[in-house]
Scaffold this motif. Structure first.
Motif, short mmCIF file in Angstrom:
data_model
loop_
_atom_site.label_atom_id
_atom_site.label_comp_id
_atom_site.label_asym_id
_atom_site.label_seq_id
_atom_site.Cartn_x
_atom_site.Cartn_y
_atom_site.Cartn_z
N GLY A 211 1.74 9.98 -0.42
CA GLY A 211 2.52 9.26 0.57
C GLY A 211 2.88 7.87 0.10
N ASP A 212 3.79 7.25 0.81
CA ASP A 212 4.31 5.95 0.37
C ASP A 212 4.64 5.11 1.59
OD1 ASP A 212 6.43 3.98 -0.57
OD2 ASP A 212 5.88 4.94 -2.46
N THR A 214 6.88 3.03 1.90
CA THR A 214 8.31 2.84 2.08
C THR A 214 8.94 3.95 2.92
OG1 THR A 214 8.88 4.03 0.04
CG2 THR A 214 8.48 1.65 -0.14
N LYS A 215 8.19 5.02 3.17
CA LYS A 215 8.70 6.14 4.00
C LYS A 215 7.53 6.71 4.81
CE LYS A 215 11.49 10.37 3.84
NZ LYS A 215 12.28 9.92 5.01
N ASP A 217 7.44 8.32 7.55
CA ASP A 217 7.62 9.61 8.20
C ASP A 217 7.72 10.77 7.22
OD1 ASP A 217 10.04 8.76 7.21
OD2 ASP A 217 11.20 9.20 9.04
N SER A 218 7.19 10.59 6.01
CA SER A 218 7.23 11.68 5.03
C SER A 218 6.13 12.70 5.32
CB SER A 218 7.01 11.11 3.62
OG SER A 218 5.66 10.71 3.46
N PRO A 219 6.29 13.93 4.84
CA PRO A 219 5.25 14.96 5.03
C PRO A 219 3.91 14.56 4.42
CG PRO A 219 7.32 15.95 4.32
CD PRO A 219 7.50 14.47 4.17
N GLN A 220 3.95 13.80 3.34
CA GLN A 220 2.71 13.40 2.67
C GLN A 220 1.89 12.44 3.54
OE1 GLN A 220 5.75 13.30 1.27
NE2 GLN A 220 5.62 14.83 -0.37
N GLU A 398 3.63 13.72 13.20
CA GLU A 398 5.05 13.59 12.87
C GLU A 398 5.77 12.66 13.85
OE1 GLU A 398 3.37 16.37 13.08
OE2 GLU A 398 3.46 17.20 11.04
N LYS A 402 7.26 9.05 12.85
CA LYS A 402 8.71 8.88 12.98
C LYS A 402 9.02 7.61 13.75
CE LYS A 402 12.94 11.17 14.61
NZ LYS A 402 13.50 12.38 15.27
N GLN A 405 8.31 4.57 11.52
CA GLN A 405 9.37 4.30 10.54
C GLN A 405 10.57 3.66 11.23
OE1 GLN A 405 9.24 4.58 7.12
NE2 GLN A 405 11.15 3.44 7.30
#
Length: 412
Positions: A211-212, A214-215, A217-220, A398, A402, A405
């Motif tokens: 995961g990061d 910067t994002k 809401d990513s799956p990771q 999720e 979301k 983010q």
């Protein structure tokens, strides 16, 4: 991060516009204060008696080496930034300012710090991750003497009695924690409180899963949060996890109410003081075998405020060079249970503190929270705090991420 040895304090987030206005004023108008030519001030957060004494000893040695008098001014960690800004507005900044690495980008972006390489300091023998820890926008502003990160602490006797090995993967940790959860004892304790403590603890799960920040809401990132939720659903984590600080987590572990915990080396002294507690330390488990365990770097960095007095700024850099010299790093690290920032110093430290070798391994793969986002980290941290608090109390990962983010993107 501090107390009993380095308990983390809640930090005041100061808007960049305020920092820019106050810091910009002193930079444009110069130092504005008459100072004793042979007296220099280091402002830090060493308010704990032991840390204040160790720093005083360091400064006494550096005073003798450099032929100047160096005085220490210590304020609570949560007040360093606001104190520094008040001093900037009155044109009375210290010669050396110790900042938490997560605060440095805000001060640097406002033009309040001098790049250390411009003053003759180098990054020789310092790992890239630790250089980034003290850098903003590609410039090296802060020298670390020692760094810390998180690791897995475990009760050796409890695991041995259950016939279990120290877990190395997420699946192993979940199974081990579930087995060790009995009566009033939870298998694992960690901090998911709505403050930087919780974000600091979530980072190794987010990063090790790819995961990061910067994002969000990513799956990771969602997968990492779902893993926390699974531990909570199993009963392996206390429902009070959402309210615990890292100090609370340590208290639970020491009381025998948790068989394992995620925590940092600032707890080692209190662990050693607990009679009958046979503890060990290992790297934080990873999603699957062979993955890197990527934790967050923590600790303070030494910076030179931009006062407009070039001669004093150069001496300030020499003071930092002395304070962060190899032998001073080793001495400070042994006292504080942290890891030296310099690779050569760290190699010597390993021979003197072999029980903490796993911590050094964890530091080797750790990274700075602000490396990618700089001064924007604070807004991401606030959004993450809200997200995992919501997710751990019922919302889907999720949906919570979301919204987090969107919060970061909109700036609200």
């Amino acid at each position: 991060m501090r107390q009993p040895r380095r308990r983390p304090h809640r930090r005041v987030i100061v808007p960049l516009t305020v920092v820019s206005a106050l810091v910009g004023g002193v930079v444009l108008s110069g130092c504005g204060q008459q100072r004793d030519a042979d007296v220099y001030t280091v402002m830090n957060s060493s308010t704990d008696e032991s840390y204040h004494r160790w720093d005083a000893q360091t400064l006494a040695r550096c005073s003798k080496t450099l032929g100047v008098r160096i005085e220490q001014q210590s304020v609570p960690a949560s007040q360093v930034m606001t104190k520094a800004l008040r001093m900037a507005s009155s044109k009375s900044l210290p010669d050396v300012l110790q900042l938490d690495a997560s605060e440095m980008p805000t001060f640097a972006e406002a033009g309040g710090l001098i790049p250390l390489k411009d003053l003759g300091l180098t990054t020789k023998d310092i790992p890239e991750g630790i250089v980034n820890f003290g850098s903003y926008d590609g410039k090296y502003y802060g020298a670390a003497r020692t760094v810390n990160t998180l690791a897995l602490f475990y009760n050796k006797d409890t695991l041995a009695k259950a016939g279990l090995e120290v877990p190395t993967t997420w699946a192993e940790m979940q199974a081990t924690a579930k087995t060790l959860t009995q009566g009033k004892r939870y298998g694992l304790a960690l901090s998911a409180g709505g403050a930087e403590d919780g974000v600091f603890q979530f980072a190794p799960f987010m990063w090790s899963n790819g995961g990061d920040e910067t994002k969000l809401d990513s799956p990771q990132v969602a997968g990492a949060l779902d893993y926390w939720k699974a531990l909570l659903k199993d009963g392996s984590l206390s429902k009070s996890t959402v309210n615990w600080t890292q100090a609370d987590v340590n208290d639970q572990f020491m009381a025998g109410n948790a068989a394992m915990m995620i925590n940092g080396p600032w707890q080692v002294e209190s662990l050693n003081a607990k009679k009958g507690l046979n503890w060990g330390i290992a790297q934080i488990p990873v999603p699957k075998a062979g993955d890197d365990s990527v934790g967050p770097l923590g600790g303070g960095i030494l910076t030179v405020p931009n006062t407009g007095d070039e001669a004093r700024e150069k001496m300030s850099a020499r003071i930092i060079g002395c304070m962060s010299g190899e032998q001073e790093q080793i001495t400070y690290a042994i006292n504080s249970w942290m890891v030296p920032a310099n690779e050569k110093a760290a190699a010597v430290w390993r021979t003197k503190a072999p029980e903490l070798a796993a911590l050094a391994d964890q530091v080797a793969t750790a990274r700075s929270r602000t490396a990618k986002l700089g001064a924007q980290w604070s807004s991401v941290s606030l959004a993450l705090q809200s997200a995992f608090q919501s997710a751990l109390t019922g919302e889907s990962s999720e949906a919570a991420l979301k919204r987090a983010q969107q919060q970061v993107t909109s700036g609200n």
